[in-house]
Design a protein around this motif. Structure first.
Motif, PDB file in Angstrom:
ATOM      1  N   ALA A   1       0.826  -1.200   0.000  1.00 45.04           N
ATOM      2  CA  ALA A   1       0.000   0.000   0.000  1.00 45.04           C
ATOM      3  C   ALA A   1       0.867   1.259   0.000  1.00 45.04           C
ATOM      4  N   THR A   2       0.295   2.358  -0.495  1.00 38.41           N
ATOM      5  CA  THR A   2       1.038   3.617  -0.507  1.00 38.41           C
ATOM      6  C   THR A   2       1.295   4.119   0.916  1.00 38.41           C
ATOM      7  N   VAL A   3       0.320   3.922   1.819  1.00 42.72           N
ATOM      8  CA  VAL A   3       0.539   4.322   3.213  1.00 42.72           C
ATOM      9  C   VAL A   3       1.678   3.505   3.811  1.00 42.72           C
ATOM     10  N   GLY A   4       1.741   2.233   3.457  1.00 41.41           N
ATOM     11  CA  GLY A   4       2.838   1.393   3.924  1.00 41.41           C
ATOM     12  C   GLY A   4       4.181   1.865   3.384  1.00 41.41           C
ATOM     13  N   ALA A   5       4.213   2.254   2.115  1.00 41.53           N
ATOM     14  CA  ALA A   5       5.456   2.760   1.527  1.00 41.53           C
ATOM     15  C   ALA A   5       5.918   4.019   2.243  1.00 41.53           C
ATOM     16  N   ALA A   6       4.973   4.916   2.522  1.00 38.12           N
ATOM     17  CA  ALA A   6       5.323   6.146   3.237  1.00 38.12           C
ATOM     18  C   ALA A   6       5.803   5.837   4.650  1.00 38.12           C
ATOM     19  N   THR A   7       5.142   4.887   5.309  1.00 40.60           N
ATOM     20  CA  THR A   7       5.535   4.513   6.663  1.00 40.60           C
ATOM     21  C   THR A   7       6.921   3.890   6.656  1.00 40.60           C
ATOM     22  N   GLY A   8       7.198   3.056   5.653  1.00 42.09           N
ATOM     23  CA  GLY A   8       8.524   2.459   5.547  1.00 42.09           C
ATOM     24  C   GLY A   8       9.607   3.497   5.348  1.00 42.09           C
ATOM     25  N   ALA A   9       9.324   4.514   4.546  1.00 39.28           N
ATOM     26  CA  ALA A   9      10.303   5.582   4.334  1.00 39.28           C
ATOM     27  C   ALA A   9      10.586   6.326   5.631  1.00 39.28           C
ATOM     28  N   VAL A  10       9.533   6.626   6.392  1.00 39.87           N
ATOM     29  CA  VAL A  10       9.723   7.314   7.678  1.00 39.87           C
ATOM     30  C   VAL A  10      10.517   6.432   8.639  1.00 39.87           C
ATOM     31  N   ALA A  11      10.235   5.130   8.630  1.00 40.20           N
ATOM     32  CA  ALA A  11      10.998   4.204   9.468  1.00 40.20           C
ATOM     33  C   ALA A  11      12.478   4.237   9.093  1.00 40.20           C
ATOM     34  N   GLY A  12      12.751   4.285   7.802  1.00 41.01           N
ATOM     35  CA  GLY A  12      14.142   4.360   7.364  1.00 41.01           C
ATOM     36  C   GLY A  12      14.817   5.649   7.777  1.00 41.01           C
ATOM     37  N   LEU A  13      14.090   6.754   7.690  1.00 41.50           N
ATOM     38  CA  LEU A  13      14.647   8.043   8.099  1.00 41.50           C
ATOM     39  C   LEU A  13      14.968   8.053   9.584  1.00 41.50           C
ATOM     40  N   ALA A  14      14.038   7.519  10.390  1.00 42.66           N
ATOM     41  CA  ALA A  14      14.279   7.484  11.828  1.00 42.66           C
ATOM     42  C   ALA A  14      15.440   6.576  12.183  1.00 42.66           C
ATOM     43  N   THR A  15      15.584   5.480  11.457  1.00 44.90           N
ATOM     44  CA  THR A  15      16.603   4.494  11.788  1.00 44.90           C
ATOM     45  C   THR A  15      17.989   4.913  11.324  1.00 44.90           C
ATOM     46  N   ILE A  16      18.088   5.538  10.166  1.00 40.57           N
ATOM     47  CA  ILE A  16      19.399   5.914   9.646  1.00 40.57           C
ATOM     48  C   ILE A  16      19.966   7.154  10.336  1.00 40.57           C
TER      49      ILE A  16
ATOM     50  N   HIS B   1       9.221   4.888  15.106  1.00 40.00           N
ATOM     51  CA  HIS B   1      10.267   5.795  15.594  1.00 40.00           C
ATOM     52  C   HIS B   1      11.088   5.190  16.733  1.00 40.00           C
ATOM     53  N   MET B   2      10.416   4.612  17.734  1.00 45.83           N
ATOM     54  CA  MET B   2      11.183   4.070  18.851  1.00 45.83           C
ATOM     55  C   MET B   2      11.969   2.827  18.432  1.00 45.83           C
ATOM     56  N   VAL B   3      11.269   1.865  17.833  1.00 42.11           N
ATOM     57  CA  VAL B   3      11.957   0.644  17.402  1.00 42.11           C
ATOM     58  C   VAL B   3      13.013   0.971  16.351  1.00 42.11           C
ATOM     59  N   GLY B   4      12.659   1.830  15.393  1.00 40.23           N
ATOM     60  CA  GLY B   4      13.635   2.223  14.384  1.00 40.23           C
ATOM     61  C   GLY B   4      14.838   2.929  14.982  1.00 40.23           C
TER      62      GLY B   4
END
Length: 219
Positions: free
Chosen positions: A56-71, A116-119
């Motif tokens: 899903a597009t919402v999932g893609a956006a959420t994944g990108a935010v997870a990557g930003l928080a993690t990196i 955010h926390m887990v990432g």
């Protein structure tokens, strides 16, 4: 998607700008931010496709935010290939963490804990495993000892944040209260607190009114 794109763009200034100069370290943080977010978005989409049959597009956006928080904690310390690994880990691990919310039954409408926390914890720990002195001589070389230090740092940060937040919420609850009445909650906060209707779900197509089993449309 527009909001995720704006956030992604702003994150370059957040990570690369932390170098306080337009030099090699800032460039490295910039590139790593892009690679981490892109890898996490792709990993999340793969995981979502395997888990629920579609990406899903919402999932893609959420994944990108997870990557930003993690990196973020690693952006100024790892090689580009390390950023790709961290981003991929973010996509899969944060996806699993969001799924766990349903089983653990805690209230997190925006998946802040899972993303955010887990990432953030994943990023802090993996920084110790992938840090390179060639990227940042002021850092520490990757080692098991450094991974342990990073893990302790993440644990202390989570514990401190939890305890201070709990104290603030308790004080707020005693002063003005934290939760609206059951009647106001049933009406919806848009109407009961603001006198407006944010969403008319009855006018929406049925497939749009139903929330995704993994990501919530309220984001």
């Amino acid at each position: 998607m527009l909001g995720a794109g704006i956030l992604w763009f702003g994150w370059f200034g957040f990570n690369a700008g932390s170098a306080f100069s337009a030099g090699g370290l800032a460039s490295s943080a910039f590139v790593n931010t892009q690679l981490g977010a892109a890898a996490a978005m792709l990993a999340w989409m793969i995981a979502e496709r395997l888990r629920v049959g579609r990406a899903a597009t919402v999932g893609a956006a959420t994944g990108a935010v997870a990557g930003l928080a993690t990196i973020t904690p690693a952006s100024g310390y790892v090689q580009p290939w390390g950023a790709l690994l961290i981003g991929a880990a973010a996509g899969f691990v944060c996806f699993a963490a969001v799924l766990a919310r349903g089983r653990l039954d805690y209230d997190d409408s925006l998946d802040v804990v899972g993303v955010h926390m887990v990432g953030g914890v994943v990023g802090v720990v993996l920084t110790g495993a992938l840090a390179s002195l060639a990227i940042n001589a002021a850092g520490a070389a990757a080692s098991l000892e450094q991974v342990g230090r990073q893990a302790v740092l993440a644990l202390v940060t989570v514990a401190y944040s939890f305890l201070v937040t709990l104290a603030l919420l308790k004080v707020t609850d005693l002063a003005v209260g934290l939760r609206v009445s059951a009647k106001e909650e049933g009406e919806g906060l848009d109407l009961s607190q603001h006198g407006e209707v944010g969403y008319r779900l009855s006018d929406m197509p049925e497939e749009l009114a139903e929330p995704s089993p993994v990501t919530q449309p309220s984001r």
